[in-house]
Design an enzyme around this catalytic site. Sequence first.
Site, short mmCIF file in Angstrom:
data_model
loop_
_atom_site.label_atom_id
_atom_site.label_comp_id
_atom_site.label_asym_id
_atom_site.label_seq_id
_atom_site.Cartn_x
_atom_site.Cartn_y
_atom_site.Cartn_z
N CYS A 19 42.89 64.07 75.33
CA CYS A 19 42.03 63.69 76.47
C CYS A 19 41.57 64.95 77.20
O CYS A 19 40.42 65.04 77.62
CB CYS A 19 42.78 62.75 77.42
N ASP A 23 41.05 71.68 63.67
CA ASP A 23 42.50 71.68 63.92
C ASP A 23 42.95 73.13 64.16
O ASP A 23 42.55 74.05 63.46
CB ASP A 23 43.25 71.06 62.73
N ASN A 66 48.09 59.89 60.91
CA ASN A 66 49.54 59.73 61.06
C ASN A 66 49.80 58.78 62.22
O ASN A 66 49.23 58.96 63.31
CB ASN A 66 50.20 61.09 61.31
N GLY A 105 55.18 61.20 61.30
CA GLY A 105 55.11 62.56 61.86
C GLY A 105 53.98 62.75 62.85
O GLY A 105 53.51 63.86 63.06
N HIS A 146 43.82 59.86 66.16
CA HIS A 146 42.98 60.90 65.55
C HIS A 146 43.00 60.74 64.05
O HIS A 146 43.99 60.30 63.46
CB HIS A 146 43.44 62.31 65.95
P1 AMP Z 1 49.51 64.70 64.01
O1 AMP Z 1 50.71 65.49 63.59
O2 AMP Z 1 48.94 63.81 62.95
O3 AMP Z 1 49.72 64.00 65.32
O4 AMP Z 1 48.37 65.78 64.22
C1 AMP Z 1 48.17 66.51 65.39
C2 AMP Z 1 47.31 67.66 65.02
O5 AMP Z 1 46.77 68.20 66.19
C3 AMP Z 1 48.04 68.80 64.29
O6 AMP Z 1 47.45 69.02 63.01
C4 AMP Z 1 47.86 69.99 65.22
O7 AMP Z 1 47.68 71.21 64.55
C5 AMP Z 1 46.62 69.58 66.02
N1 AMP Z 1 46.50 70.17 67.34
C6 AMP Z 1 47.44 70.21 68.32
N2 AMP Z 1 46.96 70.83 69.41
C7 AMP Z 1 45.68 71.19 69.12
C8 AMP Z 1 44.65 71.88 69.82
N3 AMP Z 1 44.82 72.32 71.07
N4 AMP Z 1 43.47 72.08 69.20
C9 AMP Z 1 43.27 71.66 67.94
N5 AMP Z 1 44.19 71.01 67.21
C10 AMP Z 1 45.38 70.78 67.79
ZN ZN Z 2 44.41 60.83 75.14
#
Ligand code: AMP
Ligand code: ZN
Length: 114
Positions: free
Chosen positions: A7, A30, A86, A92, A99
């Site tokens: 957000c 990412d 996920n 995980g 997303h």
């Molecule tokens: P998940 O583990 O499926 O919840 O994926 C979360 C993803 O968000 C991971 O691949 C992280 O590398 C990515 N992530 C976390 N913080 C950021 C950020 N500030 N900008 C871009 N990607 C992010």
């Molecule tokens: Zn949110």
Amino acid sequence: MEDCIFCRIIKGEIPSTKVFEDEISYAFRDINPQAPVHILIVPKEHVGSVAELTQEHEAKVGRIFTNIAKIAKEEGLESGFRVISNTGADAGQTVPHLHFHILGGKSMGEGLVP
Ligand code: AMP
Ligand code: ZN
């Protein structure tokens, strides 16, 4: 959701590398890429995960998938890509804002779960 990281990214409070945006969704690179192309697309509305989707969200989710197709084309992923969401602890999920990962730019083989 004031302390939700995605957000805050959508609001511009945390920097991100934008790839695409429309009225209902935002896509960005990412921060810890797992493939040469690794993009996240999120709804602008806070929804926790796939598990929290209801009928109300159907149009938005449909649009997100159309946007995924557009992004994949723009990123040159003609030879294929993977879309992953996920959902919950066993999967995980680390960020509790729905997303979809768009992964591509290399051959990922046939296995689904390492
Ligand atoms: P998940 O583990 O499926 O919840 O994926 C979360 C993803 O968000 C991971 O691949 C992280 O590398 C990515 N992530 C976390 N913080 C950021 C950020 N500030 N900008 C871009 N990607 C992010
Ligand atoms: Zn949110």
